[in-house]
Each structure stands twice: as C-alpha cells, then as structure tokens.
Design an enzyme around this catalytic site. Sequence first.
Site, short mmCIF file in Angstrom:
data_model
loop_
_atom_site.label_atom_id
_atom_site.label_comp_id
_atom_site.label_asym_id
_atom_site.label_seq_id
_atom_site.Cartn_x
_atom_site.Cartn_y
_atom_site.Cartn_z
N SER A 159 0.84 -1.19 0.00
CA SER A 159 0.00 0.00 0.00
C SER A 159 0.88 1.24 0.00
O SER A 159 1.95 1.25 0.60
CB SER A 159 -0.87 -0.02 1.26
OG SER A 159 -1.62 1.15 1.36
N LYS A 179 3.84 -3.90 6.92
CA LYS A 179 3.90 -4.25 5.50
C LYS A 179 5.27 -3.86 4.93
O LYS A 179 5.87 -4.59 4.15
CB LYS A 179 2.78 -3.53 4.71
CG LYS A 179 1.40 -4.17 4.86
CD LYS A 179 0.38 -3.43 4.00
CE LYS A 179 -1.05 -3.89 4.23
NZ LYS A 179 -1.34 -5.24 3.72
N PRO A 186 5.28 7.36 8.97
CA PRO A 186 4.92 6.55 10.15
C PRO A 186 3.62 7.03 10.81
O PRO A 186 2.96 6.26 11.49
CB PRO A 186 6.10 6.74 11.10
CG PRO A 186 7.17 7.42 10.32
CD PRO A 186 6.58 8.03 9.10
N ASP A 187 3.27 8.31 10.60
CA ASP A 187 2.06 8.85 11.21
C ASP A 187 0.83 8.73 10.32
O ASP A 187 -0.20 9.37 10.57
CB ASP A 187 2.27 10.34 11.57
CG ASP A 187 3.36 10.51 12.61
OD1 ASP A 187 3.43 9.66 13.52
OD2 ASP A 187 4.16 11.45 12.50
N HIS A 188 0.93 7.91 9.27
CA HIS A 188 -0.21 7.74 8.37
C HIS A 188 -1.44 7.24 9.15
O HIS A 188 -1.31 6.37 10.02
CB HIS A 188 0.16 6.73 7.27
CG HIS A 188 -0.79 6.73 6.12
ND1 HIS A 188 -2.04 6.14 6.18
CD2 HIS A 188 -0.70 7.28 4.88
CE1 HIS A 188 -2.65 6.30 5.03
NE2 HIS A 188 -1.87 6.99 4.22
#
Length: 253
Positions: A133, A155, A139-141
């Site tokens: 994806s 992932k 990292p803050d997605h």
Amino acid sequence: MANLPTVLVTGASGRTGQIVYKKLKEGSDKFIAKGLVRTAEGKEKIGGEADVFIGDITDADSINPAFQGIDALVILTSAVPKMKPGFDPTKGGRPEFIFEDGQYPEQVDFIGQKNQIDAAKVAGVKHIVVVGSMGGTNPDHPLNKLGNGNILVWKRKAEQYLADSGTPYTIIRAGGLLDKEGGVRELIVGKDDELLQTDTKTVPRADVAEVCIQALLFEEAKNKAFDLGSKPEGTSSPTKDFKALFSQVTSRF
C-alpha cells in the site's frame, strides 16, 4: 505444450486476490493456478476447486502443501480491521476499529509474509509479487492508527525482508483501491508516496490484479518496487503496454 509456470496466489478469497486467482485461471495457456485461503468458506467463495488450499499464513507448517512445486508467488494476504461492535452512526463520531486475536498486522503482514517468502524460497520460486500500500513512508499515516496495528509499518518491514531475500521480486504499492472496471484507465507508476499529493492516487482493484499478472510475464518487472495509481477513466488512453510501464520504474525499494 511448454511447461507452464505454477503460480500461487495467497489471500485468494480477498477482494483483490480473487480477481488475481480468476485471471490466472483464465490465462491457462500461460499459467497453472493455485490459491491459498484461510477458511473453508473462503475456498467455497472462489469456486471450491482442488487447486485452492486452506492454510493459515501465521502457521508456517499449515501453508507448506500449497507451496509444493510452485514457480511464482503472488502475495495478497493482509490483516483486515473489523469495526468494534456497538457503533451507532446516528450518534456521530467515528467507529473504532480492532483486529481479531492472532490477526494483527504484525502477525499477518509481517510474520505471515515472512513465512510465505521462506516457504517460496524452499520451493525454489523464481519470482515473488507482493501487493502493498502507498503511505508507508509516513509513520504517522492514519492507516497505522487503525486498531493501533501499525499496518503500513509491518507491510514495509515485510517488503524489506522480501527485497533482501535474494529471490526476484516485484513490490506493488497500490493507491486507494476502487471497485471499478479494470482495463479502462491509464496507469501511473511512482515512488516514495509522491502520487499521494496528486489526483492519480487511486486505482481499480482489477487493474492492480492485472499488474500482478503482467509482472509475472516481464523481466522488466523484476527487482523493482513502485507505487501504482491511475488517471480518471476517460481522461487518457488505457495502459496496454505493460513492458513499457515496468520499464519506467527504476527504484528497487
């Protein structure tokens, strides 16, 4: 008849996985198809044929039979968050998401993918295609917050494990998945989540599935990683030349 490659698609009862399984079956002049699903219901859902195996990717021994004698692997397994029971949309707010025990991203997307990559290596597989994806560079997605699962982090770790595995690979990091017709859009490849800043950040599942199949056919797709999006239908010519599409990609991770 030349010896056709046997291709295993895992997560074969999922929304994108079942399209890949169907395409492999339809391409019986090029491939021998196999599928791996987690449950008997999943097997029935995609036709219940003998070439569909049942196994749990978090339990390495349970998936070994599916991997016997395969030449290529398409990984479409993914942890799936469930909505926490009791959410009432009439009261506003946002639903909470949880992962079921044993089905967290660390277990499914990292350990489960490692188990598949290891089993593929033992089987002498010559190509592994994985669908990931976009969003993994951040990292803050918001996707990482779902069920506190850090799904994109895990992932990404699995993708790194694959890239370091020594087996030829193709990592497809899909944009937002659409349940729309495939084969009618121009596909766009990118890297490092740059497409997320554009209006080409979504892609039909059917097109992702087709890119998986095409990746198996072209040397130009090997040892590459790319983001995949598409232009809105009707705005440009649909992608037909996949060799050229893969040739645009230069990034290995």
